[in-house]
Design a protein around this motif. Structure first.
Motif, PDB file in Angstrom:
ATOM      1  N   VAL A  52     -12.137  -7.582  -7.488  1.00  0.00           N
ATOM      2  CA  VAL A  52     -11.066  -6.615  -7.286  1.00  0.00           C
ATOM      3  C   VAL A  52     -11.684  -5.331  -6.762  1.00  0.00           C
ATOM      4  O   VAL A  52     -12.686  -4.852  -7.297  1.00  0.00           O
ATOM      5  CB  VAL A  52     -10.319  -6.342  -8.611  1.00  0.00           C
ATOM      6  N   GLU A  53     -11.089  -4.795  -5.721  1.00  0.00           N
ATOM      7  CA  GLU A  53     -11.560  -3.518  -5.172  1.00  0.00           C
ATOM      8  C   GLU A  53     -11.367  -2.414  -6.213  1.00  0.00           C
ATOM      9  O   GLU A  53     -10.381  -2.406  -6.951  1.00  0.00           O
ATOM     10  CB  GLU A  53     -10.792  -3.161  -3.903  1.00  0.00           C
ATOM     11  N   GLU A  54     -12.296  -1.484  -6.255  1.00  0.00           N
ATOM     12  CA  GLU A  54     -12.221  -0.402  -7.224  1.00  0.00           C
ATOM     13  C   GLU A  54     -10.952   0.424  -7.031  1.00  0.00           C
ATOM     14  O   GLU A  54     -10.312   0.836  -7.999  1.00  0.00           O
ATOM     15  CB  GLU A  54     -13.452   0.500  -7.111  1.00  0.00           C
ATOM     16  N   SER A  55     -10.558   0.668  -5.784  1.00  0.00           N
ATOM     17  CA  SER A  55      -9.344   1.462  -5.532  1.00  0.00           C
ATOM     18  C   SER A  55      -8.103   0.748  -6.073  1.00  0.00           C
ATOM     19  O   SER A  55      -7.195   1.387  -6.613  1.00  0.00           O
ATOM     20  CB  SER A  55      -9.196   1.741  -4.041  1.00  0.00           C
ATOM     21  N   ASP A  56      -8.050  -0.581  -5.949  1.00  0.00           N
ATOM     22  CA  ASP A  56      -6.925  -1.342  -6.491  1.00  0.00           C
ATOM     23  C   ASP A  56      -6.915  -1.286  -8.012  1.00  0.00           C
ATOM     24  O   ASP A  56      -5.858  -1.153  -8.638  1.00  0.00           O
ATOM     25  CB  ASP A  56      -6.994  -2.802  -6.046  1.00  0.00           C
ATOM     26  N   LEU A  57      -8.078  -1.381  -8.603  1.00  0.00           N
ATOM     27  CA  LEU A  57      -8.178  -1.326 -10.053  1.00  0.00           C
ATOM     28  C   LEU A  57      -7.728   0.029 -10.574  1.00  0.00           C
ATOM     29  O   LEU A  57      -6.999   0.125 -11.562  1.00  0.00           O
ATOM     30  CB  LEU A  57      -9.614  -1.617 -10.488  1.00  0.00           C
ATOM     31  N   ARG A  58      -8.141   1.086  -9.899  1.00  0.00           N
ATOM     32  CA  ARG A  58      -7.724   2.428 -10.303  1.00  0.00           C
ATOM     33  C   ARG A  58      -6.217   2.608 -10.166  1.00  0.00           C
ATOM     34  O   ARG A  58      -5.589   3.250 -10.998  1.00  0.00           O
ATOM     35  CB  ARG A  58      -8.446   3.490  -9.479  1.00  0.00           C
ATOM     36  N   ALA A  59      -5.634   2.035  -9.118  1.00  0.00           N
ATOM     37  CA  ALA A  59      -4.198   2.190  -8.880  1.00  0.00           C
ATOM     38  C   ALA A  59      -3.369   1.547  -9.986  1.00  0.00           C
ATOM     39  O   ALA A  59      -2.326   2.079 -10.366  1.00  0.00           O
ATOM     40  CB  ALA A  59      -3.829   1.592  -7.531  1.00  0.00           C
ATOM     41  N   VAL A  60      -3.795   0.406 -10.503  1.00  0.00           N
ATOM     42  CA  VAL A  60      -3.015  -0.275 -11.524  1.00  0.00           C
ATOM     43  C   VAL A  60      -3.366   0.163 -12.943  1.00  0.00           C
ATOM     44  O   VAL A  60      -2.694  -0.242 -13.891  1.00  0.00           O
ATOM     45  CB  VAL A  60      -3.144  -1.811 -11.413  1.00  0.00           C
ATOM     46  N   SER A  61      -4.401   0.976 -13.115  1.00  0.00           N
ATOM     47  CA  SER A  61      -4.794   1.379 -14.464  1.00  0.00           C
ATOM     48  C   SER A  61      -4.543   2.862 -14.736  1.00  0.00           C
ATOM     49  O   SER A  61      -5.026   3.388 -15.723  1.00  0.00           O
ATOM     50  CB  SER A  61      -6.274   1.057 -14.703  1.00  0.00           C
ATOM     51  N   ARG A  62      -3.763   3.511 -13.905  1.00  0.00           N
ATOM     52  CA  ARG A  62      -3.486   4.942 -14.129  1.00  0.00           C
ATOM     53  C   ARG A  62      -2.766   5.181 -15.445  1.00  0.00           C
ATOM     54  O   ARG A  62      -3.000   6.181 -16.115  1.00  0.00           O
ATOM     55  CB  ARG A  62      -2.688   5.505 -12.971  1.00  0.00           C
TER      56      ARG A  62
END
Length: 69
Positions: free
Chosen positions: A36-46
């Motif tokens: 999983v891309e880090e940016s995608d992970l950050r987007a769903v874990s806000r």
């Protein structure tokens, strides 16, 4: 000599054992791995970050209320 004299508290034994099990090879070799891309992970874990910040603020408030500081 106490019971804790023969036990390391730092967990180094467990890490050494885990490293020995892999024998220098990747435990995921030959397996499909989901990346999983880090940016995608950050987007769903806000929401997790926001709830963590809220929890911290509530704990600080409760501590101040309890101890009067």
């Amino acid at each position: 000599m106490g019971a804790k004299d023969s036990v390391e508290a730092c967990g180094r034994c467990a890490m050494s054992s885990a490293a020995d099990l892999t024998s220098g090879r990747s435990p995921f070799a030959g397996e499909d791995v989901i990346e999983v891309e880090e940016s995608d992970l950050r987007a769903v874990s806000r929401h997790v970050v926001a709830l963590g910040a809220l929890k911290t603020r509530l704990n600080e408030w409760a501590r101040a209320l309890t101890y009067g500081r």
